[in-house]
Design a protein around this motif. Structure first.
Motif, short mmCIF file in Angstrom:
data_model
loop_
_atom_site.label_atom_id
_atom_site.label_comp_id
_atom_site.label_asym_id
_atom_site.label_seq_id
_atom_site.Cartn_x
_atom_site.Cartn_y
_atom_site.Cartn_z
N ALA A 75 0.85 -1.20 0.00
CA ALA A 75 0.00 0.00 0.00
C ALA A 75 0.88 1.25 0.00
CB ALA A 75 -0.93 -0.01 1.21
N ARG A 76 1.12 1.79 -1.19
CA ARG A 76 2.00 2.95 -1.32
C ARG A 76 1.29 4.18 -1.87
NH1 ARG A 76 6.76 0.75 -0.11
NH2 ARG A 76 7.30 -1.33 -0.89
N HIS A 77 0.10 4.00 -2.42
CA HIS A 77 -0.67 5.15 -2.92
C HIS A 77 -2.14 4.88 -2.64
CE1 HIS A 77 -1.78 2.59 -6.22
NE2 HIS A 77 -2.08 3.56 -7.07
N GLY A 78 -2.98 5.84 -2.99
CA GLY A 78 -4.38 5.75 -2.59
C GLY A 78 -5.08 4.47 -2.99
N LEU A 79 -4.90 4.05 -4.25
CA LEU A 79 -5.60 2.86 -4.70
C LEU A 79 -5.02 1.60 -4.08
CD1 LEU A 79 -6.21 3.74 -8.46
CD2 LEU A 79 -7.47 4.43 -6.42
N GLY A 80 -3.74 1.63 -3.75
CA GLY A 80 -3.14 0.48 -3.08
C GLY A 80 -3.59 0.33 -1.64
N SER A 81 -4.08 1.41 -1.04
CA SER A 81 -4.48 1.35 0.37
C SER A 81 -5.63 0.39 0.62
CB SER A 81 -4.85 2.76 0.87
OG SER A 81 -6.07 3.20 0.29
N TYR A 82 -6.41 0.08 -0.42
CA TYR A 82 -7.54 -0.84 -0.27
C TYR A 82 -7.10 -2.27 0.01
CZ TYR A 82 -10.50 2.93 -1.98
OH TYR A 82 -11.16 4.13 -2.11
N PHE A 83 -5.80 -2.55 -0.18
CA PHE A 83 -5.27 -3.89 0.04
C PHE A 83 -4.25 -3.92 1.18
CE2 PHE A 83 -6.06 -3.03 -4.47
CZ PHE A 83 -7.10 -3.93 -4.70
N HIS A 84 -4.25 -2.87 2.01
CA HIS A 84 -3.28 -2.73 3.08
C HIS A 84 -3.25 -3.98 3.98
CE1 HIS A 84 -0.84 -0.59 6.05
NE2 HIS A 84 -1.59 -1.17 6.97
N PRO A 85 -2.05 -4.45 4.36
CA PRO A 85 -0.74 -3.90 3.99
C PRO A 85 -0.32 -4.31 2.59
CG PRO A 85 -0.46 -5.78 5.42
CD PRO A 85 -1.94 -5.53 5.34
N GLN A 86 -0.77 -5.46 2.12
CA GLN A 86 -0.60 -5.92 0.75
C GLN A 86 -1.37 -7.23 0.60
OE1 GLN A 86 3.80 -6.84 1.97
NE2 GLN A 86 3.55 -7.51 -0.15
N PRO A 87 -1.76 -7.58 -0.62
CA PRO A 87 -2.50 -8.82 -0.81
C PRO A 87 -1.63 -10.04 -0.52
CG PRO A 87 -2.68 -7.37 -2.72
CD PRO A 87 -1.59 -6.83 -1.87
N PRO A 88 -2.22 -11.11 -0.02
CA PRO A 88 -1.46 -12.35 0.14
C PRO A 88 -1.06 -12.92 -1.22
CG PRO A 88 -3.80 -12.74 0.55
CD PRO A 88 -3.63 -11.26 0.41
N LEU A 89 0.01 -13.69 -1.23
CA LEU A 89 0.50 -14.35 -2.45
C LEU A 89 0.31 -15.85 -2.32
CD1 LEU A 89 2.13 -14.21 -5.17
CD2 LEU A 89 4.16 -14.65 -3.77
N ARG A 90 -0.41 -16.44 -3.25
CA ARG A 90 -0.49 -17.89 -3.33
C ARG A 90 0.73 -18.37 -4.11
NH1 ARG A 90 -3.51 -22.54 -3.23
NH2 ARG A 90 -3.33 -23.91 -5.05
N ASP A 91 1.67 -18.95 -3.42
CA ASP A 91 2.96 -19.30 -4.02
C ASP A 91 2.90 -20.66 -4.68
OD1 ASP A 91 5.57 -19.03 -4.78
OD2 ASP A 91 6.41 -19.57 -2.83
N ASP A 92 2.01 -20.78 -5.67
CA ASP A 92 1.83 -22.03 -6.40
C ASP A 92 1.42 -21.66 -7.82
OD1 ASP A 92 1.04 -24.41 -7.52
OD2 ASP A 92 -0.17 -25.07 -5.83
N PRO A 93 2.27 -21.93 -8.82
CA PRO A 93 1.98 -21.50 -10.18
C PRO A 93 1.07 -22.43 -10.97
CG PRO A 93 4.10 -22.58 -10.15
CD PRO A 93 3.60 -22.58 -8.73
N MET A 94 0.64 -23.52 -10.37
CA MET A 94 -0.13 -24.52 -11.11
C MET A 94 -1.59 -24.09 -11.28
SD MET A 94 2.36 -26.40 -11.66
CE MET A 94 1.49 -27.66 -12.61
N LEU A 95 -2.21 -24.63 -12.32
CA LEU A 95 -3.64 -24.40 -12.52
C LEU A 95 -4.42 -24.93 -11.33
CD1 LEU A 95 -4.00 -25.43 -16.27
CD2 LEU A 95 -4.08 -23.10 -15.34
N LEU A 96 -5.49 -24.23 -11.00
CA LEU A 96 -6.29 -24.61 -9.83
C LEU A 96 -7.53 -25.35 -10.32
CD1 LEU A 96 -6.88 -22.29 -6.79
CD2 LEU A 96 -8.59 -23.90 -7.59
N ARG A 97 -7.55 -26.66 -10.16
CA ARG A 97 -8.61 -27.47 -10.75
C ARG A 97 -9.28 -28.43 -9.77
NH1 ARG A 97 -8.03 -27.37 -16.42
NH2 ARG A 97 -7.63 -25.18 -16.92
N SER A 98 -9.00 -28.30 -8.48
CA SER A 98 -9.62 -29.22 -7.52
C SER A 98 -10.30 -28.43 -6.41
CB SER A 98 -8.57 -30.15 -6.91
OG SER A 98 -7.73 -29.46 -6.01
N ASP A 99 -11.28 -29.08 -5.76
CA ASP A 99 -11.96 -28.46 -4.64
C ASP A 99 -10.99 -28.17 -3.50
OD1 ASP A 99 -14.30 -28.67 -6.06
OD2 ASP A 99 -15.04 -30.42 -4.97
N GLU A 100 -10.03 -29.06 -3.31
CA GLU A 100 -9.05 -28.87 -2.24
C GLU A 100 -8.20 -27.62 -2.49
OE1 GLU A 100 -5.50 -31.33 0.08
OE2 GLU A 100 -6.29 -32.07 -1.82
#
Length: 226
Positions: A110-135
């Motif tokens: 969150a460094r400017h006005g529009l970024g403040s809506y995600f303060h402090p910052q959005p979480p990162l899902r650290d998995d590059p694979m396609l998401l295809r399961s309920d789990e």
């Protein structure tokens, strides 16, 4: 179809085309709006920028299998609606600068006005694979928790709002926050950031901020003319 359902379907189609028009999706991406406590309405299973006026959307129940023809990743929406009764709209997007930042293992601070809506910052899902399961979908929804967005490494992002309009606006805000973050990184100068108090004060919808951005993103849409 009831008048309420048809109005909601029109909003989903307008939102789909807005996301495509502003480069927040391409061939891939989807959006939805909650109908009630047990179901939601998802955009047609085609590139969102190509969704035609009046094209039917699909009702998806929160319990049971995905309906035939619905994209596999729509289970993301289903899990978020299950966990977040405050959420009325979900956008699964592919914003390019957010994508570039994510492969660095980063999300915008969150460094400017529009970024403040995600303060402090959005979480990162650290998995590059396609998401295809309920789990996988349940794991993403749990990691999102109470945030307004989650970034998926090398795989776009998901934004949520009290309405689909809000989720779409937040997708645009997220991409602008990623633009600022990348610009700051290129200077090698330590940038400023919003404090908790500043973000609490700035991340507001007062002054028709949501309505004005929605109007901007949807200007000229065929189903809003006249």
């Amino acid at each position: 179809m009831s008048a309420h359902r048809e109005a909601l379907a029109r909003t989903v189609r307008v939102a789909a085309r807005a996301l495509g028009r502003h480069g927040l999706v391409h061939a891939y991406g989807h959006c939805s709006a909650r109908i009630d406590a047990v179901s939601f309405l998802v955009a047609p299973s085609r590139p969102l920028g190509l969704v035609a006026p009046g094209q039917p959307c699909t009702v998806v129940p929160l319990d049971g299998p995905l309906p035939d023809g619905v994209l596999p990743e729509v289970r993301i929406h289903r899990e978020i609606y299950r966990r977040r009764p405050d959420v009325g709209g979900v956008a699964r997007v592919q914003p390019p600068k957010t994508m570039s930042l994510s492969v660095l293992g980063l999300t915008p601070v969150a460094r400017h006005g529009l970024g403040s809506y995600f303060h402090p910052q959005p979480p990162l899902r650290d998995d590059p694979m396609l998401l295809r399961s309920d789990e996988q979908a349940a794991h993403l929804a749990a990691q999102l928790d109470s945030a307004r967005a989650i970034v998926m490494r090398g795989n776009g992002a998901v934004t949520v709002g009290e309405s689909l309009q809000e989720a779409v606006v937040l997708a645009w805000y997220l991409e602008d926050a990623a633009r600022v973050e990348l610009d700051c990184l290129s200077t090698r100068i330590e940038p400023t950031r919003y404090t908790d108090a500043q973000s609490d004060a700035r991340a507001t919808w007062n002054g028709r901020l949501l309505d004005r951005m929605w109007d901007y993103l949807t200007a000229g849409d065929a189903e809003l003319k006249g």
